[in-house]
Design an enzyme around this catalytic site. Sequence first.
Site, PDB file in Angstrom:
ATOM      1  N   GLY A 158       0.853  -1.269  -0.133  1.00 41.83           N
ATOM      2  CA  GLY A 158       0.026   0.117   0.167  1.00 41.83           C
ATOM      3  C   GLY A 158       0.853   1.243   0.204  1.00 41.83           C
ATOM      4  O   GLY A 158       2.040   1.254  -0.143  1.00 41.83           O
ATOM      5  N   ILE A 160       2.186   3.073   2.342  1.00 45.52           N
ATOM      6  CA  ILE A 160       3.366   3.007   3.314  1.00 45.52           C
ATOM      7  C   ILE A 160       4.349   2.077   2.872  1.00 45.52           C
ATOM      8  O   ILE A 160       5.730   2.303   2.794  1.00 45.52           O
ATOM      9  CB  ILE A 160       2.809   2.761   4.842  1.00 45.52           C
ATOM     10  N   ARG A 180      -2.800  -9.411  -1.184  1.00 47.55           N
ATOM     11  CA  ARG A 180      -3.731  -9.762  -1.776  1.00 47.55           C
ATOM     12  C   ARG A 180      -3.917  -9.593  -3.335  1.00 47.55           C
ATOM     13  O   ARG A 180      -4.392 -10.652  -4.051  1.00 47.55           O
ATOM     14  CB  ARG A 180      -5.015  -9.370  -0.933  1.00 47.55           C
ATOM     15  N   ARG A 241       0.655  -2.999  12.827  1.00 45.45           N
ATOM     16  CA  ARG A 241      -0.011  -3.313  14.255  1.00 45.45           C
ATOM     17  C   ARG A 241       0.800  -4.419  15.019  1.00 45.45           C
ATOM     18  O   ARG A 241       1.051  -5.549  14.440  1.00 45.45           O
ATOM     19  CB  ARG A 241      -1.359  -3.391  14.097  1.00 45.45           C
ATOM     20  N   GLU A 270       0.188  -3.058  23.618  1.00 47.22           N
ATOM     21  CA  GLU A 270       0.776  -1.683  23.833  1.00 47.22           C
ATOM     22  C   GLU A 270      -0.022  -1.299  25.149  1.00 47.22           C
ATOM     23  O   GLU A 270      -1.366  -1.253  24.921  1.00 47.22           O
ATOM     24  CB  GLU A 270       0.687  -0.743  22.776  1.00 47.22           C
ATOM     25  N   HIS A 288       5.882   2.901  19.252  1.00 46.27           N
ATOM     26  CA  HIS A 288       4.982   3.378  18.283  1.00 46.27           C
ATOM     27  C   HIS A 288       5.215   4.725  18.101  1.00 46.27           C
ATOM     28  O   HIS A 288       4.337   5.774  18.064  1.00 46.27           O
ATOM     29  CB  HIS A 288       3.585   3.243  18.973  1.00 46.27           C
ATOM     30  N   GLY A 290       5.783   5.712  14.503  1.00 46.83           N
ATOM     31  CA  GLY A 290       5.554   5.860  13.161  1.00 46.83           C
ATOM     32  C   GLY A 290       5.018   7.348  12.662  1.00 46.83           C
ATOM     33  O   GLY A 290       5.771   7.669  11.656  1.00 46.83           O
TER      34      GLY A 290
HETATM   35  C1  DGY Z   1      -2.047   4.830  12.424  1.00 44.70           C
HETATM   36  O1  DGY Z   1      -2.354   6.110  12.072  1.00 44.70           O
HETATM   37  O2  DGY Z   1      -2.452   3.927  12.420  1.00 44.70           O
HETATM   38  C2  DGY Z   1      -0.646   5.054  13.339  1.00 44.70           C
HETATM   39  O3  DGY Z   1      -0.449   3.708  13.754  1.00 44.70           O
HETATM   40  C3  DGY Z   1      -0.712   6.068  14.201  1.00 44.70           C
HETATM   41  O4  DGY Z   1       0.654   6.216  14.316  1.00 44.70           O
END
Ligand code: DGY
Length: 325
Positions: A158, A160, A180, A241, A270, A288, A290
Site C-alpha cells: 500500500g 506506506i 492480496r 500493528r 501496547e 509506536h 511511526g
Molecule cells: C496509524 O495512524 O494507524 C498509526 O499507527 C498512528 O501512529
Amino acid sequence: MSQPRIVVTRRIPQPALDLLAEHGDVWLSPHDRPLTREELFDAVKGADAIVCLLHDQIDDEVLDAAGPRLKVIANVAVGYNNVDTEAIARRGTVWFTNTPAVLTEATADIAMALILMATRRLGEGERVIRSETPWVWSMFYMLGAGIQGKTLGIVGLGLIGQATARRAKAFGMEIIYSGRRQADPAIEQELGARYVSFDELLETADVVSLHCPLNAETKHLIDAARLQQMRSDAFLINTTRGPVVDEQALVDALKAGEIAGAGLDVFEEEPTVNPGLLELENAVLIPHLGSATIETRTAMGVLAATNAVAVLGGEEPPTPVVRVG
Ligand code: DGY
C-alpha cells in the site's frame, strides 16, 4: 439552533481543535491518557461527532451510549482495528473516517530507520556507549549486515509499503512484495518490485517489512511456522500493528537464532512489551513512533477534523471508510 456536540477523546493538535471549534461545541477530554470505558460512555452521550484515537475501542456499546444524534466518527489514525466498522455500517446513519496518506512518509521513515538500526546493530551500539561498557575499534567489532544488493520483502504494498520500498531502493535494495493483489504495473516499474507469493517472500527476503492492516486475517500472520520459513540471517520489521506478529513466537525465534533480528515500532499489548523482547540484543524496540512528527500529527488531526466537519455540514467527508446512503 444548538451547536453540534463534538467529542474529542484526547488532546489532538491545536489547528484541528480550532477547526472543530468553528463548527460546534467541542468537549475535549481533560485527561492526558485514554478514557476508561465508563468515561468514554459518559463523554459521547448526545454527541453529533466523535473524534477518537487508536486506543479507543469503538463498538456497539459506544454507539448506543452516543445515541441517535451521532452522525460521524473520525478516527485520528489510518489503522482502524480499534473500530467495529460492521457495527457502524449496521446503523446506516453514521459515517466513519480515518486518516490515510498523511502519515505515509513519516511511517516509511521509521520503517527504514528500523531496517538500518536492526541490520547495523545501532541500538546495541548505543547501549554500549551509554552503559560505559569498555570498547575499542577492531576489524571484527560489532559487525552488522549490509543492505546494499539485499532483498527487501514488503508484505502489503500500500502507500506506506511503497514509500518504504522507495527508500530501500535508494539504499540499493531489491524489492519483492506479497499481498492480496498485484500492484499497478507503473508502481512495480518505478520500484523495480516483483510480486511473489507470501511463501517465496518469507523464504528469500533478507529483510521482511510488514505493512498490511490488522484484521481477522492478519492477526498472527507471522507465527512460529512463518518465522521458521524465514532465513536464519533475515530481519523482521513491524511498523503496522503489534498483533500481526505472535510476539512470544518472535521472542522464541530470536532466541533460537531462527532469524537474525527484528525492528519493532508496535507491540501486541501496547504499551506493555513482552519481557522476553527486552532481554534480546537483536531486537530494536521503539514506542509506536511511526507517525510521530509534529507535521504529521497535525495533518492527521486536521484531516480527522475536516472529515467530522464535512459530515456535520451535510457533505461527504474526504476520507470515508464507512459511508451513509
Ligand atoms: C496509524 O495512524 O494507524 C498509526 O499507527 C498512528 O501512529
